[in-house]
Design a protein around this motif. Structure first.
Motif, PDB file in Angstrom:
ATOM      1  N   LEU A  34       0.824  -1.220   0.117  1.00 30.59           N
ATOM      2  CA  LEU A  34      -0.091   0.040  -0.060  1.00 30.59           C
ATOM      3  C   LEU A  34       0.962   1.330   0.149  1.00 30.59           C
ATOM      4  O   LEU A  34       0.512   2.315  -0.793  1.00 30.59           O
ATOM      5  CB  LEU A  34      -0.869  -0.250   1.491  1.00 30.59           C
ATOM      6  N   LEU A  37       2.201   1.620  -3.460  1.00 28.87           N
ATOM      7  CA  LEU A  37       1.276   2.213  -4.360  1.00 28.87           C
ATOM      8  C   LEU A  37       0.777   3.832  -4.063  1.00 28.87           C
ATOM      9  O   LEU A  37       0.516   4.345  -5.169  1.00 28.87           O
ATOM     10  CB  LEU A  37      -0.117   1.284  -3.860  1.00 28.87           C
ATOM     11  N   VAL A  41       0.844   6.699  -6.522  1.00 28.45           N
ATOM     12  CA  VAL A  41      -0.388   7.727  -6.811  1.00 28.45           C
ATOM     13  C   VAL A  41      -0.034   8.989  -6.712  1.00 28.45           C
ATOM     14  O   VAL A  41      -0.464  10.152  -7.508  1.00 28.45           O
ATOM     15  CB  VAL A  41      -1.411   7.138  -6.011  1.00 28.45           C
ATOM     16  N   PHE A  44       1.777  10.169  -9.759  1.00 27.25           N
ATOM     17  CA  PHE A  44       0.894  10.291 -10.765  1.00 27.25           C
ATOM     18  C   PHE A  44       0.130  11.675 -10.675  1.00 27.25           C
ATOM     19  O   PHE A  44       0.015  12.372 -11.495  1.00 27.25           O
ATOM     20  CB  PHE A  44       0.083   9.277 -10.710  1.00 27.25           C
ATOM     21  N   LEU A  45      -0.215  11.937  -9.393  1.00 24.65           N
ATOM     22  CA  LEU A  45      -1.013  13.149  -9.166  1.00 24.65           C
ATOM     23  C   LEU A  45      -0.227  14.566  -9.528  1.00 24.65           C
ATOM     24  O   LEU A  45      -0.680  15.373 -10.057  1.00 24.65           O
ATOM     25  CB  LEU A  45      -1.450  13.182  -7.679  1.00 24.65           C
ATOM     26  N   LEU A  74      -1.684  23.514  -8.079  1.00 19.56           N
ATOM     27  CA  LEU A  74      -2.951  22.791  -7.477  1.00 19.56           C
ATOM     28  C   LEU A  74      -2.410  21.357  -7.437  1.00 19.56           C
ATOM     29  O   LEU A  74      -2.712  20.782  -6.045  1.00 19.56           O
ATOM     30  CB  LEU A  74      -4.171  22.957  -8.300  1.00 19.56           C
ATOM     31  N   PRO A  75      -1.924  20.497  -8.399  1.00 13.47           N
ATOM     32  CA  PRO A  75      -1.749  19.335  -7.977  1.00 13.47           C
ATOM     33  C   PRO A  75      -0.805  19.059  -7.035  1.00 13.47           C
ATOM     34  O   PRO A  75      -0.719  18.063  -6.215  1.00 13.47           O
ATOM     35  CB  PRO A  75      -0.888  18.672  -9.504  1.00 13.47           C
ATOM     36  N   LEU A  78      -2.645  19.176  -3.788  1.00 11.75           N
ATOM     37  CA  LEU A  78      -3.286  17.858  -3.718  1.00 11.75           C
ATOM     38  C   LEU A  78      -2.367  16.725  -3.100  1.00 11.75           C
ATOM     39  O   LEU A  78      -2.649  15.997  -2.377  1.00 11.75           O
ATOM     40  CB  LEU A  78      -3.876  17.272  -5.007  1.00 11.75           C
ATOM     41  N   THR A  81      -1.856  16.865   0.598  1.00 12.09           N
ATOM     42  CA  THR A  81      -2.820  16.410   1.481  1.00 12.09           C
ATOM     43  C   THR A  81      -2.793  14.653   1.087  1.00 12.09           C
ATOM     44  O   THR A  81      -3.160  14.180   2.144  1.00 12.09           O
ATOM     45  CB  THR A  81      -4.158  16.945   0.623  1.00 12.09           C
ATOM     46  N   ALA A  82      -2.730  14.262   0.012  1.00  8.24           N
ATOM     47  CA  ALA A  82      -2.681  12.996  -0.467  1.00  8.24           C
ATOM     48  C   ALA A  82      -1.361  12.235   0.817  1.00  8.24           C
ATOM     49  O   ALA A  82      -1.817  11.153   1.170  1.00  8.24           O
ATOM     50  CB  ALA A  82      -2.627  12.523  -1.856  1.00  8.24           C
ATOM     51  N   ILE A  85      -2.686  12.180   4.150  1.00  6.53           N
ATOM     52  CA  ILE A  85      -3.794  11.188   4.197  1.00  6.53           C
ATOM     53  C   ILE A  85      -3.010   9.835   4.419  1.00  6.53           C
ATOM     54  O   ILE A  85      -3.504   8.845   5.315  1.00  6.53           O
ATOM     55  CB  ILE A  85      -4.942  11.371   3.525  1.00  6.53           C
ATOM     56  N   MET A  89      -3.065   6.815   7.193  1.00  6.89           N
ATOM     57  CA  MET A  89      -3.778   5.652   6.969  1.00  6.89           C
ATOM     58  C   MET A  89      -2.955   4.384   7.278  1.00  6.89           C
ATOM     59  O   MET A  89      -3.317   3.422   8.074  1.00  6.89           O
ATOM     60  CB  MET A  89      -4.429   5.593   5.567  1.00  6.89           C
ATOM     61  N   LEU A  93      -3.320   1.493   9.796  1.00  7.46           N
ATOM     62  CA  LEU A  93      -3.087  -0.026   9.376  1.00  7.46           C
ATOM     63  C   LEU A  93      -2.047  -1.057  10.286  1.00  7.46           C
ATOM     64  O   LEU A  93      -2.097  -2.019  10.494  1.00  7.46           O
ATOM     65  CB  LEU A  93      -2.874   0.070   7.983  1.00  7.46           C
ATOM     66  N   MET A  96      -3.432  -1.885  13.547  1.00  7.94           N
ATOM     67  CA  MET A  96      -4.376  -2.803  13.328  1.00  7.94           C
ATOM     68  C   MET A  96      -3.680  -4.022  13.154  1.00  7.94           C
ATOM     69  O   MET A  96      -3.977  -5.055  13.799  1.00  7.94           O
ATOM     70  CB  MET A  96      -5.130  -2.611  12.207  1.00  7.94           C
TER      71      MET A  96
END
Lengths: 116, 516
Positions: A34, A37, A41, A44-45, A74-75, A78, A81-82, A85, A89, A93, A96
């Motif tokens: 993850l 990945l 991402v 890519f953004l 802007l990207p 973004l 922020t990504a 996040i 996460m 995980l 957990m």
């Protein structure tokens, strides 16, 4: 080789590695997958604003405020922020996964060892 | 509007945010205080939603620009009748969930109410946002909170299902970002109205990239809403969640459906040229498959709560068929069914929890087990089974029959009739099987040593929660014309993307060509 080709290949390799790890059945591998990945991402953004070497998103005196003269801010916002996040996460995980290991006695993604 | 009143569109996000933050800080205060604070916040949220609903009735569309930034640079919130409908459904469900949790579920960890409020914030934000990236952010907020709620009072099984749920959703989030990147790289904006305006004038050469972005987004929403190949996670996850969390989960699948209606209705609406409604045939067939397989799953489910999970999946399938019809009236019928099916599922999850506590073997249907059987428990079961299966006189029946009545113009009538009627019958059989197994096949006299033979009767909060949801079901049953008029208005509003563009972009018109 062009910058775009290198960049796209990098994203491809990261995503492929990420998916391969995701499909493995151990929680640690899945978390690593993850993470890879999310790197793919994020890149890519970032590329969604087009690769613009030598251009900054900061306005300068004497340069017309057009997208042609600057890189798209802007990207980049973004992506920031990504990143935040996905880091949060991943932390959730990880907690957990450790708890599941303790509670179920196995780091298999199904919480128990598969029958041989 | 002026003063505070003009900020009403952002309050559904602010109120739970403040309440949640306060509850995090005060997590050592007495539980009763936290309960009261959280309940108060939800009641305030209810008032805000009421005000917003009146504003929407009055103005049509309520557009809110955060910090007064123009829409191309800032964050835009938009409330329309559909958003208000979803918020209006959310508030009673949230209240019921909280009241039920006050029966003891919220005492198992320190942060139940804080997580709960953050989840409300994420849901409200996702219903109101008018921007793809903020939709992503609010999805993450509500998912992060839902991970916490799912694992609340954890055990091995919950952790196992929770892990699957979290990993699946993180992969979906990655796909969401890829879709956002694709759409941004082609269209240069993420504001929904702006995207819609640019898709209308999209050059042919760029169409396939936008279409690819659209399909990617659909995968994400389909996972949230549990559409055909992506529903396998749902029944087990829901079965392992506590009842209060399951109530909120019942509306989270509807959020996926809401996102499909909102994004595809606006971006690929009637005036999108070659891209108009390009996902709808797939939605119809996938919905039909989902409903069919879910009905079979319900019939074969080994536990009552697993069965309920399949009922949620099945209702999502019917809703996707309604969207896939691509007509206003079909969508209106779908929305009507959405209200009813969400309430029925939520109430049934509460009942499932009661059954689990009253029965010796939990809610497993595979074996016969002793069970204390007060008449009210069986009474509620019959009532809710009728509601969930869509039998008259309940609203589910009306929703489904409206859907069937409106199917005629599209030609897919045979499939729709077959699937809706067939799955209703199968669901009825599944519920009848569960009911007879739970209530009739149990030994007549439970042995005294069974703890389950003398369960404590449900706490006051739990009873109020159940009565609230049943009252909601009765309201959808006895006021069909008002509700039908409201959902018809919502669907009519959605069918005109131009009004959204005008409302959002009208104040600061931008060139509608791609600036690259």
């Amino acid at each position: 080789m062009s910058l775009e080709f290198l960049f796209a290949s990098g994203i491809g390799v990261l995503a492929a590695g990420g998916f391969w790890l995701l499909l493995r059945a151990r929680t640690f591998d899945v978390i690593l997958g993850l993470t890879l990945l999310s790197y793919a991402v994020n890149l890519f953004l970032f590329a969604a604003g087009r690769l613009a070497p030598g251009r900054t998103p900061l306005l300068k005196d004497g340069v017309a405020p057009l997208l042609a003269n600057y890189s798209d801010p802007l990207p980049q916002a973004l992506v920031l922020t990504a990143i935040v996040i996905s880091m949060a996460m991943t932390a959730v995980l990880l907690v957990m996964a450790v708890q599941a290991r303790v509670a179920n006695g196995s780091d298999h993604i199904d919480g128990r060892e598969p029958r041989a | 509007m002026s003063g505070m009143a003009s900020h009403i569109a952002v309050l559904p996000v602010i109120v739970p945010l403040l309440a949640g933050a306060t509850l995090v800080v005060l997590h050592r205060s007495p539980l009763a205080f936290r309960r009261a604070l959280s309940l108060l916040a939800t009641l305030v949220l209810g008032l805000v939603v009421l005000g917003l609903g009146l504003a929407v009735e009055h103005q049509g569309l309520v557009v809110y620009q955060l910090g007064n930034w123009p829409s191309f640079a800032g964050i835009v919130l938009l409330a329309d009748r559909l958003a208000v409908l979803m918020l209006g459904l959310l508030v009673p469900l949230a209240l019921a969930s909280q009241l039920f949790a006050s029966g003891g579920d919220d005492a198992r960890g320190a942060h139940f109410h804080a997580l709960f409020q953050f989840q409300l914030m994420g849901l409200c934000g996702a219903f109101l946002t008018h921007d793809l990236f903020n939709l992503f952010v609010f999805f993450e907020v509500l998912l992060a909170a839902s991970y916490g709620l799912l694992l609340h009072g954890q055990g091995g099984e919950r952790l196992r299902q929770g892990l699957h749920y979290v990993v699946l959703n993180l992969v979906a989030s990655a796909l969401f970002l890829v879709a956002v990147g694709v759409l941004y790289s082609v269209l240069g904006t993420l504001n929904l109205a702006e995207l819609s305006a640019r898709i209308v004038v999209l050059p042919e050469a760029q169409r396939s990239l936008v279409e690819a972005g659209g399909w990617l987004l659909l995968i994400v929403f389909a996972l949230k809403a549990a559409l055909l190949p992506l529903y396998f996670w749902l029944p087990r996850t829901y079965a392992s969640a506590s009842a209060p969390a399951a109530i909120l989960f019942a509306i989270m699948t509807k959020l996926g459906i809401y996102a499909v209606i909102r994004v595809y209705g606006l971006l690929f609406g009637p005036d999108a040229g070659a891209l108009a409604g390009f996902v709808q045939p797939l939605l119809f067939w996938a919905g039909a498959g989902t409903a069919t397989l879910a009905a079979l799953g319900a019939l074969a489910s080994p536990t009552l709560r697993g069965l309920l999970g399949y009922l949620v999946v099945g209702s999502a399938g019917v809703l996707f068929m309604a969207i896939g019809l691509g007509t206003d009236v079909g969508l209106a019928a779908g929305l009507y069914y959405l209200i009813h099916s969400t309430l029925a599922a939520a109430a049934f999850f509460l009942l499932g929890d009661w059954v689990r506590r009253h029965r010796d073997g939990g809610d497993a249907l595979g074996r016969v087990a002793a069970m204390a059987r007060p008449a009210w428990l069986g009474g509620f079961f019959v009532l809710l089974a009728m509601a969930a299966a869509g039998l008259p006189p309940f609203g589910g029946f009306l929703g489904k029959s409206l859907l069937l009545a409106y199917a005629e113009p599209t030609g897919a009538t045979v499939v729709l009739w077959g699937v809706v009627l067939g799955t209703s019958l199968l669901n009825l059989l599944a519920l009848a099987r569960a009911g007879s197994r739970l209530f009739w096949q149990a030994p007549a006299v439970a042995t005294a040593r069974n703890a389950a033979a003398h369960p404590p009767s449900p706490a006051l909060g739990e009873r109020v929660a159940m009565l609230m949801l049943v009252f909601g079901l009765i309201v959808t049953t006895v006021m069909p014309s008002d509700l039908a008029r409201y959902v018809a208005g919502s669907a009519a509003q959605l069918s005109e993307p131009a009004t959204y563009r005008e409302a959002v972009l009208g104040r600061d018109p931008l060139p509608t060509t791609v600036p690259r």
